[in-house]
Scaffold this active site. Structure first.
Site, PDB file in Angstrom:
ATOM      1  N   CYS A  54       0.798  -1.293   0.035  1.00  0.00           N
ATOM      2  CA  CYS A  54       0.262   0.074   0.041  1.00  0.00           C
ATOM      3  C   CYS A  54       0.956   1.448  -0.129  1.00  0.00           C
ATOM      4  O   CYS A  54       1.541   1.491  -0.831  1.00  0.00           O
ATOM      5  CB  CYS A  54      -0.984  -0.031   1.019  1.00  0.00           C
ATOM      6  N   HIS A  76      -3.733  -5.515   1.931  1.00  0.00           N
ATOM      7  CA  HIS A  76      -3.539  -5.564   3.440  1.00  0.00           C
ATOM      8  C   HIS A  76      -4.315  -6.986   3.793  1.00  0.00           C
ATOM      9  O   HIS A  76      -4.643  -7.678   2.811  1.00  0.00           O
ATOM     10  CB  HIS A  76      -4.266  -4.554   4.027  1.00  0.00           C
TER      11      HIS A  76
END
Length: 271
Positions: free
Chosen positions: A102, A219
Site C-alpha cells: 500500500c 492488506h
C-alpha cells in the site's frame, strides 16, 4: 548441489520504518516470514531501519515496507534519500527481495502527485507513479481483492518444494487506497484482478514486479493469507544468497491458511 542438507540456512529480514509505516496490521507480513522460516528450519534475523538509520549494502536478504498515514509517508522520503536510497537501490538491482504494501508500494515509485497537485518525490526503487484521485476518479479503491498470478510465476512457485504441493494460483487480500498507481517501462503487474480494483480504477491489474521487487495493495495482511507467496519470497532470497537454484523448501501443510484463502476466493472471486 543441495546446500540446505549440509548447513543451516539463514536470512536477514529488514523492516523499513516500522515506527512510521505501521498501519493496517501489515506487521503480520514480517511475522509470517519469521514463522515460516522457523518452521522450515531457516534462521531468520530481524533488523529494523528507522529514521536516522543508515542502510549497509549486502546485509539484507529481504526488505519489507508497509503503509502509513500521509504525514508519516512524507516524513520518511528525505531520510530515505539521504541515508538509504543508494544502498537499497543497489541491493534491489542485484535482485535482493523487496516487498512494499500500500503506502510502502506507492513510496517505492518515482513520484506521488497529491490532491493539491503537489508532486512528492518517491524512493525511486521501481518505475511506477501514483496520483491522488482526480475529478474523474473520486472514490476510494476499497474491498476484498482476489487476483491471479501470471502462469510463469505460478509455475515457478510449484517448483520450489521438495515434494509436490497443491497451491492456488490466486492471491487474496483487502485493499483500501485512494491513490491511483500506474506502471512504467520494465515493470510488470504482480497479478491480474478477478475481484476488486488493484492498481487503479481502470487497470484490471494488481501490484508490480521488477526483478525481485514486489509492490501490492493487499492488506489483510498479505502473506498470512497467501503462504505460497511467502514461501516464494523466502525461496528467492535463499537461492540468491547461496547462489543455488536447486534449494528446495519443505512443503508445510498450511491446511488452515489455504482454507481461509479459498474461502475468500469462493466468496468474492469472479470466474
Amino acid at each position: 548441489m543441495q546446500i540446505h542438507q549440509a548447513m543451516t540456512l539463514s536470512l536477514t529480514l529488514t523492516h523499513l520504518y516500522p515506527d512510521n509505516l505501521n498501519l493496517y496490521g501489515d506487521l503480520g507480513n514480517v511475522v509470517t516470514l519469521q514463522r515460516r522460516c522457523e518452521w522450515l528450519g531457516i534462521a531468520c534475523h530481524l533488523n529494523a531501519l528507522n529514521l536516522g538509520d543508515s542502510a549497509v549494502s549486502g546485509q539484507t536478504d529481504i526488505y519489507f515496507m508497509g503503509g502509513g498515514q500521509d504525514n508519516d509517508q512524507l516524513a520518511v522520503v528525505d531520510d530515505f534519500h539521504q541515508l538509504k536510497q543508494e544502498t537499497i537501490r543497489a541491493d534491489t538491482e542485484a535482485e535482493t527481495v523487496f516487498l512494499g504494501v500500500c503506502g510502502g508500494y506507492q513510496l517505492m515509485g518515482n513520484t506521488f502527485l497529491m490532491g493539491d497537485n503537489q508532486e512528492t518525490k518517491g524512493l525511486g526503487i521501481i518505475n511506477v507513479k501514483t496520483q491522488a484521485p482526480s475529478k474523474d476518479v473520486k472514490g476510494r479503491c476499497i474491498g476484498n481483492l482476489v487476483v491471479e498470478l501470471p502462469s510463469e510465476t505460478y509455475t515457478e512457485i510449484q517448483t520450489i518444494y521438495e515434494q509436490p504441493k497443491e497451491i492456488p494460483q490466486t492471491l487474496v487480500g483487502f485493499e483500501n487506497h485512494s491513490g491511483q498507481t500506474y506502471l512504467g517501462e520494465n515493470v510488470a503487474p504482480l497479478a491480474s484482478t478477478r475481484a476488486g480494483f488493484g492498481n487503479n480504477h481502470e487497470a484490471q491489474y494488481e501490484g508490480a514486479r521488477y526483478k525481485n521487487v514486489f509492490g501490492s495493495y493487499m492488506h489483510g495482511s498479505m502473506l498470512p493469507k497467501n503462504p505460497h507467496f511467502a514461501d516464494y519470497m523466502i525461496w528467492l532470497a535463499l537461492t540468491r544468497k547461496y547462489r543455488d537454484q536447486n534449494i528446495k523448501l519443505k512443503a508445510l501443510p498450511d491446511t488452515e491458511e489455504i482454507a481461509a484463502h479459498q474461502y475468500i476466493v469462493h466468496r468474492y472471486g469472479k470466474a
